[in-house]
Design an enzyme around this catalytic site. Sequence first.
Site, PDB file in Angstrom:
ATOM      1  N   ASP A 288      88.787  19.849  55.495  1.00 56.18           N
ATOM      2  CA  ASP A 288      88.870  18.517  56.087  1.00 56.18           C
ATOM      3  C   ASP A 288      87.627  18.179  56.930  1.00 56.18           C
ATOM      4  O   ASP A 288      87.104  19.033  57.648  1.00 56.18           O
ATOM      5  CB  ASP A 288      90.108  18.495  57.002  1.00 56.18           C
ATOM      6  CG  ASP A 288      90.421  17.126  57.570  1.00 56.18           C
ATOM      7  OD1 ASP A 288      90.820  16.252  56.802  1.00 56.18           O
ATOM      8  OD2 ASP A 288      90.251  16.939  58.792  1.00 56.18           O
TER       9      ASP A 288
ATOM     10  N   GLU B   9      85.755  17.925  52.015  1.00 59.76           N
ATOM     11  CA  GLU B   9      85.883  16.487  52.233  1.00 59.76           C
ATOM     12  C   GLU B   9      84.683  16.102  53.102  1.00 59.76           C
ATOM     13  O   GLU B   9      84.728  16.189  54.323  1.00 59.76           O
ATOM     14  CB  GLU B   9      87.191  16.144  52.956  1.00 59.76           C
ATOM     15  CG  GLU B   9      87.409  14.640  53.039  1.00 59.76           C
ATOM     16  CD  GLU B   9      88.013  14.139  54.342  1.00 59.76           C
ATOM     17  OE1 GLU B   9      88.502  13.015  54.355  1.00 59.76           O
ATOM     18  OE2 GLU B   9      87.966  14.845  55.367  1.00 59.76           O
TER      19      GLU B   9
HETATM   20  C1  NOJ Z   1      90.674  13.394  56.690  1.00 58.57           C
HETATM   21  C2  NOJ Z   1      92.123  13.411  56.332  1.00 58.57           C
HETATM   22  O1  NOJ Z   1      92.255  13.190  54.947  1.00 58.57           O
HETATM   23  C3  NOJ Z   1      92.765  12.333  57.158  1.00 58.57           C
HETATM   24  O2  NOJ Z   1      94.089  12.093  56.755  1.00 58.57           O
HETATM   25  C4  NOJ Z   1      92.682  12.716  58.610  1.00 58.57           C
HETATM   26  O3  NOJ Z   1      93.167  11.646  59.410  1.00 58.57           O
HETATM   27  C5  NOJ Z   1      91.239  13.015  59.040  1.00 58.57           C
HETATM   28  N1  NOJ Z   1      90.521  13.787  58.065  1.00 58.57           N
HETATM   29  C6  NOJ Z   1      91.220  13.800  60.330  1.00 58.57           C
HETATM   30  O4  NOJ Z   1      91.699  15.092  60.141  1.00 58.57           O
END
Ligand code: NOJ
Length: 482
Positions: free
Chosen positions: A192, A254
């Site tokens: 993430d 991500e």
């Molecule tokens: C990306 C995640 O997909 C999202 O849902 C989240 O709010 C943020 N990162 C923070 O962790």
Amino acid sequence: MPDALLPEPWWEEAVVYQIYPRSFQDSDGDGIGDLAGIESRLDHLSWLGADALWLSPIYPSPLADMGYDVADHCAVAPELGDLRGFDRLVTSAHQRGQRVLLDLVPSHTSIEHRWFREHPEFYVWADQPPNNWVAAFGGPAWTRDERTGRFYLHSFYPEQPDLDWRVPEVREAMSEVIRFWADRGVDGFRVDAVQQLMKDADLRDDPFATTPFVLPLGDEYGRLDHVHSEAGSEIAVALEAMREAAGGALLVGEVYRPTRDLGPYLEHLDLAFAFELLHAPFDASRLAEVIREGAEARRIAWALSNHDFPRLATRFGEERSALAAMLLLTLPGTVFLYQGDEIGMVDGAGGSPPFDRAGRDPYRHPMQWEPEAFGGFTTGAPWLGLSDPLTRSVATQRDAPGSPLELYRSLIALRRDLDGPVEVEVRGEALEIRRGAHTVVLNLGDREIERPEAGHRVLSTIPGRGDARSIAPREGAVFWDS
Ligand code: NOJ
């Protein structure tokens, strides 16, 4: 480099199915999806042809960010199950040949994580807000901690204090987390918010943005150019530690950056999402551009939707969603599908009051298995209402020619026969994708067009096209030159 160690890693052409655990299948009637429910639905993934599943966070959490505020990285949220149930799920998935990915949230914790009180040195502190940084969801990135009177940094909600990855003990603590799950048989992690792992050591102000960022950002966040509040070249320090702990497990980042900026991340991660595809307007030239860039960057994870953005069918409508599915599943590399897209689920109404302050409830409604009031999702009261299970469900679309579900399944099956690098061409309003002996034509326009000279149609987004001489408006078709 992991590529060198594993010449043909399992994920290279894999289809990964994203499960939003609270909304997939409830097994105990509390209205919240859980691990046992997921296990009971693994056959759906096998039937569809998915190679792996990614579970959005399953950890104990006060749910300020619906699980992305982790209170304990090495446990399962009680409403979802427990570690034994997790082990059973992994075993069942592996028995079916499916790999399991967890969501690793390394850049912040929940404010209720014990580290925040027991190890304040794991976080970033200042006596006064030292700069102009803003949080991704709006508002200042610094919040006063009532107990100490000092300010802590948070890139997202104030309930999500940022970890300081410059601190060796943080790197070690998170490495332990990775090893904990890898030892339980997890095959990889979707990592993430990778670009938020490291920030400028001197905490300098971000300059104002002079041009809009390539990807959509919140209004306030988008006003700044995040050259200091997000990672620069020092990201390697964090990623090296992660890589070492993960060993050969898959790491998919991500990284919310344009594809051209992914290079430094891909030195340590196996894959990174191409967010430019997810946000691309459905226009042949722009799609061709992002596909070419992704193909050049290699090791791209392609996705058209996830739990953070409006659903595919809402953005594109039914016909164009079918074209989008054909586009996604004929690209070379790793593809991620978000649960429910395969039945054309649209945005729901969200919670009232909302669960997510950033307005993302509509993209997270429960999966619709059966044409009944609660969609076969639960026997209790669903935590977030069902959207339209009487209109669309797995049961009614299975074996129904022309349904989104049948199209997804056929595309995944066809995907196994596609090989070779991708070549993309724009022909008027149509996009042509060549993969070896297969040619995919997506007619995004409103006029009939000529079909390619060679080959015969092996699949179309419009049932009953047979081997018609033309390609209908908004038809997607795959031709095979045998
Ligand atoms: C990306 C995640 O997909 C999202 O849902 C989240 O709010 C943020 N990162 C923070 O962790």
